[in-house]
Structures are given as structure tokens and as C-alpha cells.
Design an enzyme around this catalytic site. Structure first.
Site, mmCIF file in Angstrom:
data_model
loop_
_atom_site.group_PDB
_atom_site.id
_atom_site.type_symbol
_atom_site.label_atom_id
_atom_site.label_comp_id
_atom_site.label_asym_id
_atom_site.label_seq_id
_atom_site.Cartn_x
_atom_site.Cartn_y
_atom_site.Cartn_z
ATOM 1 N N GLY A 24 -8.640 -24.144 13.013
ATOM 2 C CA GLY A 24 -9.756 -24.142 12.444
ATOM 3 C C GLY A 24 -10.306 -22.841 11.566
ATOM 4 N N HIS A 75 -13.903 -29.194 21.019
ATOM 5 C CA HIS A 75 -14.591 -28.533 20.154
ATOM 6 C C HIS A 75 -16.094 -28.204 20.675
ATOM 7 C CE1 HIS A 75 -15.940 -27.547 15.681
ATOM 8 N NE2 HIS A 75 -15.934 -26.722 16.289
ATOM 9 N N GLU A 82 -4.373 -9.853 1.594
ATOM 10 C CA GLU A 82 -3.343 -10.017 2.584
ATOM 11 C C GLU A 82 -3.531 -11.135 3.473
ATOM 12 O OE1 GLU A 82 -5.007 -7.111 2.017
ATOM 13 O OE2 GLU A 82 -3.877 -5.395 2.114
ATOM 14 N N GLY A 100 0.920 -1.042 0.055
ATOM 15 C CA GLY A 100 0.046 -0.214 -0.063
ATOM 16 C C GLY A 100 0.929 1.210 -0.086
ATOM 17 N N SER A 101 0.270 2.277 -0.097
ATOM 18 C CA SER A 101 1.038 3.766 -0.177
ATOM 19 C C SER A 101 2.018 3.826 0.977
ATOM 20 C CB SER A 101 0.041 4.894 -0.126
ATOM 21 O OG SER A 101 -0.775 5.096 0.939
ATOM 22 N N HIS A 114 -0.517 -3.441 4.874
ATOM 23 C CA HIS A 114 -0.670 -2.103 4.658
ATOM 24 C C HIS A 114 -1.693 -1.573 5.749
ATOM 25 C CE1 HIS A 114 -2.059 1.707 3.087
ATOM 26 N NE2 HIS A 114 -2.918 1.540 2.716
ATOM 27 N N GLU A 133 3.782 1.599 2.509
ATOM 28 C CA GLU A 133 4.813 0.804 2.500
ATOM 29 C C GLU A 133 5.941 0.794 1.514
ATOM 30 O OE1 GLU A 133 1.973 0.021 4.774
ATOM 31 O OE2 GLU A 133 1.417 -0.736 2.504
#
Length: 537
Positions: free
Chosen positions: A411, A289, A59, A37-38, A82, A40
Site C-alpha cells: 500500500g 484495511h 534512493e 555517496g562518499s 548511502h 560508497e
């Protein structure tokens, strides 16, 4: 060691960017996984030729790729995201990386420091809080010149057992600020378990009439596979796999292999019945679970645990726990003198060969997995994410060797398709076969583009049952009647061959069981990534 400046500055000043690049080079972290992104962009100016940038189109795909790469290399991966939006997209696989205990240094861009007081566009408010609690450490350095040291600290924390992801937020204007090279240090990342507790475990093993092991992902992560096999053989202990384990930690064709524990308290107690000593190695005791009742272990048995994560040891409801490196702990148990040999327990019977479908019927998952087993190399790597089919996959797609099986411990869906890309990058000498459910595939389908762009010869086997079968099966736990509709679980009209071709991969559809063997042989030999869409019942 002192990091030697190698990055030739484009100006006379040595900057934060130069210090970070030099540090990453010294650490061997020359692959950066990202979706830029800008905020980075300043990091990538004058990008060094010995570095690569592994682009993911979303991402969560980026973090999944970095997770697979880090697990396969046993080294921390470096991720660049970003700001708030990018970290938000990535959170599902950050959560999975945390559960997988994957070492990963995650960075995210931040707006320039001078803008932060104005609540600027695309900034991250409270940036360090966003990824919590699923990172081991989170930081936005107080000064630009502190960025390299913060990243070094992040690396040490990520690699310290229990390993996991860490996060550093970096304002965009920090990269060009003057900075001094940093000194990297030698840090020990493994801790020895308490000798007295290990002695108690050893004495319990010696005294047991019928010991049983429950192995978890930390055995394979911690390079303790061979030692655990040797310890099980020494004590003639049956070996179960812990619930929801993301790695294979014992050869599944071994005479002592007993199968997989479900994430249900009563079933675990039932399956472990008859054993007077239970040894959970590299595993929680136990992961559940659904709600349960009654005892946590069978009557007349005692639980012992060896785990590298003190937080897991802390919540175990019963038993004695040694905390520390799995390999070191098991090796100390092996070094004890053997008092007496036990007779071998009964071997688990082999499953029946699944029948081919009748004409006009779809093939079963069991038939598809048995066919894949007959054609794949035993040393090939399986990366799995098909939750509804997992018990069948565990039965008919056995794993034989260390570091040849990967899935998520969390999971959370969307991990294994991009993880296969990272694993293939790390292990170019191995064949990677990703077995993915059709519902799971749609969480990170963009990983196909990365596989194609990198020309990685991955075989993606999509088990297409046209539904979220795991939810339909699980609905009984919540009182659904037989045949009652479960809303939001049907997945009609997905075309994975078209999706593959749209991302630059080859694809083939197979619904004829008689053709499956040849299709799988051809796809495994294919020199580029290929999607095999398999219609299953």
C-alpha cells in the site's frame, strides 16, 4: 564452492573489495542498483567491465528498481545506498520489498571505523537498527575481513522462504583491507510442508460440497501458477484473489475465476458464503484495511491455508495451516487420487463494455482500461499503482498469464514506476506497460530518468484525475459527509508531458476518448520510454 579470484588486484594484496566482487560474480549479481555517496565510492574503484551500475536519482527509486528486477528474475538483487540519509530515503520501498517478499541484499556505506567514536558527519548511528523491522536480517560486521562472509550470509537469508530484503552496513575503509576469498555453499531455499497437514487439506477438499480457493501473491512468486490452476480444475473450485495481492496468481479469463476480495471482513464473509471449504493458497487469511466485526469466515465453512511464511500462519484467527513452499504443497495435493468429479460452478458474468463519454466529458477509467485491453498483447507485463482506480482496473484490464502483473503488497506509494524499470531490465523481450495514478507518480517521478537513460521501451500510462481519489473515497469510512472537503487531496496543475520531457522521455497528452486507442497503439509500439497522460473523470 570456492570462489575463484578473478578480479585482478591493483596491488599485491587481495582485499575485501576483490572478495565481494568475485562473490557477486559467482552468484550472478553483476547489476548493482544504487545512488552513490562518499562512503560508497571505495567499492567502485577499478569497477569491473562485466558489472553494470543502475543509477536511480533518489534512493526510493533505487530500491523500487531493484525490487522489480528481483521479482522478474526470481533472484536476489544487490542494492548500494548511502549511510543513514540514503537508507532513510529508501525506507518506503524497503517496507514494500518486505511486504512483497522480494529477495534483496541492501548495503549501505558507513564512515570509516576510526571516525565512528567521534560522531562524524554523514555516519549512521546504530546503523543496523535503522531498517528494522522491515528487513529479515541486519548486520554491521565486527571486522573488515568479515564483510564478504556477512554478505554471503545475507544472500542466503534473503533467498530463504519467506524471501525478503536484508541489510549490511559497511564502513568505507573496509573495502581495502586484506581478505581471503570465501567459499560459497549450496543451500536449499524451499521447505516441504508438513505431510500430515497437507493430507488433512486434501481430505477436506475431497469431502467438500462447494470448495473455494483464495489465491495470493505467493502463488505466482513461488512458480505455482500452473499447479494451482490444475488443482482448482480438479476440484471445480471457484477462485478469488486475496485482498491487496501484489501479483496475479490465476488467469482472470478462466471459467472458475470469481473475482477479487476486498480488505473488509464482512464483505469477505459475504462473498465466500455458500462455500463449505475455503482454501487460502499463498495468501494471508485475511488482510483487512478497516475495522470489522462478526465471524471471520461464513457459518458452516472451514478454513485451510498453505503459506510459506510461518508468521502469517501464526496470526490467522481460525483454520488449519500448512507452512512451506507453495508449489511443493500444491503438487502433493495434485498427486492424491481423485475420488469424485464435481459439477462446474456458475461462471462469473462478463462486465459490460464501458460507454464512451458524452461530448465535453472526460473519459472514465473503465473506458481507458477497456481500450488498453483491446490494444495490448496478452503477454505484455502490467505494472500498476493507481489505488483509487484499482477495482476498475481489476474489472477492465484482466491478466491472463503468470509473471505479467506486478504491484505493491504494502500500500506504500512510489514503488511501481521504478519497479517497471527493473522489470523491463530483467525482461527485455517483453513489453512493459506501467499504469500509474497521478498522485502515485509523483512519489518516484525520477524513475523516468532511469528509464530514459537505459533506453527502455516502457509505456507509462498516467491516469490523471487531479486528486488523491483513494483518500476522498475512503473518507466515508471515517465519517465524512457526502461532498465534504477532504483537506490535502487536490492535485491541480501537474503536467506529466512536461515532466516526462524534463527527464528525457517522450510524452503525449490525451483527453479525447476517440483518440485514445490510436495513442495507446502508437505508445506501445514506441521504441523508447513514453508517458501517456490520460485525462479521466
Amino acid at each position: 564452492m570456492q570462489v575463484t579470484p578473478q578480479t585482478a588486484p591493483s596491488q599485491d594484496t587481495y582485499t575485501v573489495r576483490h572478495a565481494v566482487i568475485d562473490m557477486l560474480r559467482e552468484l550472478g549479481m553483476t547489476r548493482i542498483f544504487g545512488n552513490p555517496g562518499s562512503t560508497e565510492l571505495p567499492l567502485f574503484r577499478d569497477y569491473p567491465k562485466d558489472f553494470s551500475y543502475e543509477l536511480g536519482l533518489q534512493e526510493t527509486v533505487v530500491v523500487g528498481m531493484a525490487d522489480g528486477y528481483a521479482q522478474a528474475t526470481r533472484k536476489a538483487s544487490f542494492v548500494n545506498l548511502h549511510s543513514a540519509a540514503g537508507v532513510g530515503h529508501a525506507m518506503a520501498n524497503i517496507f514494500t520489498a518486505f511486504k512483497n517478499r522480494t529477495p534483496m541484499v541492501i548495503t549501505a556505506g558507513q564512515q570509516a571505523r576510526s571516525l565512528l567514536q567521534f560522531d562524524p558527519f554523514l555516519h549512521a548511528r546504530d546503523a543496523t537498527e535503522l531498517p528494522k523491522p522491515y528487513v529479515k536480517w541486519s548486520c554491521e560486521p565486527a571486522r573488515a575481513e568479515d564483510v564478504p562472509q556477512a554478505l554471503a550470509r545475507a544472500y542466503y537469508i534473503a533467498m530463504q522462504e519467506p524471501r525478503g530484503p536484508v541489510f549490511v552496513s559497511i564502513p568505507a575503509d573496509d573495502w581495502d583491507k586484506p581478505c581471503e576469498p570465501i567459499t560459497l555453499r549450496q543451500v536449499g531455499f524451499e521447505t516441504r510442508p508438513n505431510p500430515q497437514t497437507l493430507a488433512a487439506i486434501g481430505e477436506a477438499l475431497d469431502a467438500a460440497k462447494s470448495p473455494v480457493f483464495v489465491v495470493g501473491a505467493s502463488v505466482d512468486r513461488g512458480q505455482a501458477w500452473d499447479a494451482v490452476v490444475a488443482l482448482a480444475e480438479r476440484h471445480q473450485a471457484r477462485v478469488f484473489v486475496a485482498p491487496m495481492s501484489g501479483r496475479c496468481s490465476f488467469p482472470e479469463d478462466h471459467p472458475l475465476f470469481a473475482g477479487f476480495l476486498p480488505a473488509m471482513r464482512e464483505r469477505i464473509v459475504d462473498l465466500l458464503g455458500g462455500h463449505d471449504m475455503i482454501f487460502a493458497v499463498g495468501a494471508a487469511a485475511f488482510t483487512y484495511h478497516v475495522e470489522g466485526a462478526g465471524p471471520f469466515i461464513p457459518a458452516g465453512s472451514a478454513l485451510f491455508q498453505l503459506i510459506e511464511d510461518p508468521s502469517i500462519a501464526a496470526w490467522a484467527p481460525v483454520g488449519t495451516a500448512a507452512v512451506g513452499n507453495i508449489r511443493l504443497g500444491v503438487q502433493e495435493l495434485l498427486d492424491r487420487p481423485l475420488l469424485a468429479k464435481r459439477p462446474a460452478p456458475a461462471r462469473k458474468p462478463a462486465p459490460p463494455v464501458p460507454a464512451a463519454p458524452e461530448p465535453g466529458e472526460r473519459m472514465s477509467v473503465a473506458f481507458a482500461m477497456h481500450t488498453l485491453t483491446t490494444v495490448r498483447d496478452r503477454h505484455s507485463i502490467i505494472v500498476e499503482e493507481a489505488p483509487s482506480s484499482r477495482p476498475t482496473i481489476q474489472t477492465y484490464l484482466p491478466i491472463y498469464h503468470s509473471e505479467t502483473f506486478f504491484t505493491m503488497c504494502s500500500g506504500g506509494l512510489g514503488h511501481s514506476m521504478p519497479a517497471a524499470v527493473g522489470i523491463a531490465l530483467a525482461k527485455p523481450e517483453k513489453k512493459v506497460i506501467a499504469v500509474i495514478g497521478d498522485g502515485s507518480a509523483m512519489y518516484a517521478i525520477q524513475a523516468l530518468w532511469s528509464a530514459a537513460n537505459l533506453r527502455l521501451p516502457i509505456t507509462f500510462v498516467i491516469l490523471k484525475n487531479r486528486r488523491y481519489a483513494a483518500l476522498q473515497d475512503f473518507s466515508r469510512v471515517f465519517g465524512y459527509r457526502e461532498g465534504e472537503k477532504v483537506e490535502g487531496t487536490e492535485l491541480p496543475d501537474l503536467d506529466f508531458v512536461a515532466l516526462a520531457k524534463g527527464h528525457g522521455c517522450d510524452g503525449v497528452h490525451v483527453d479525447d476518448a476517440a483518440q485514445l486507442e490510436q495513442v495507446l497503439k502508437d505508445s506501445i509500439a514506441h521504441p523508447h520510454p513514453i508517458v501517456v497522460e490520460v485525462e479521466v473523470a
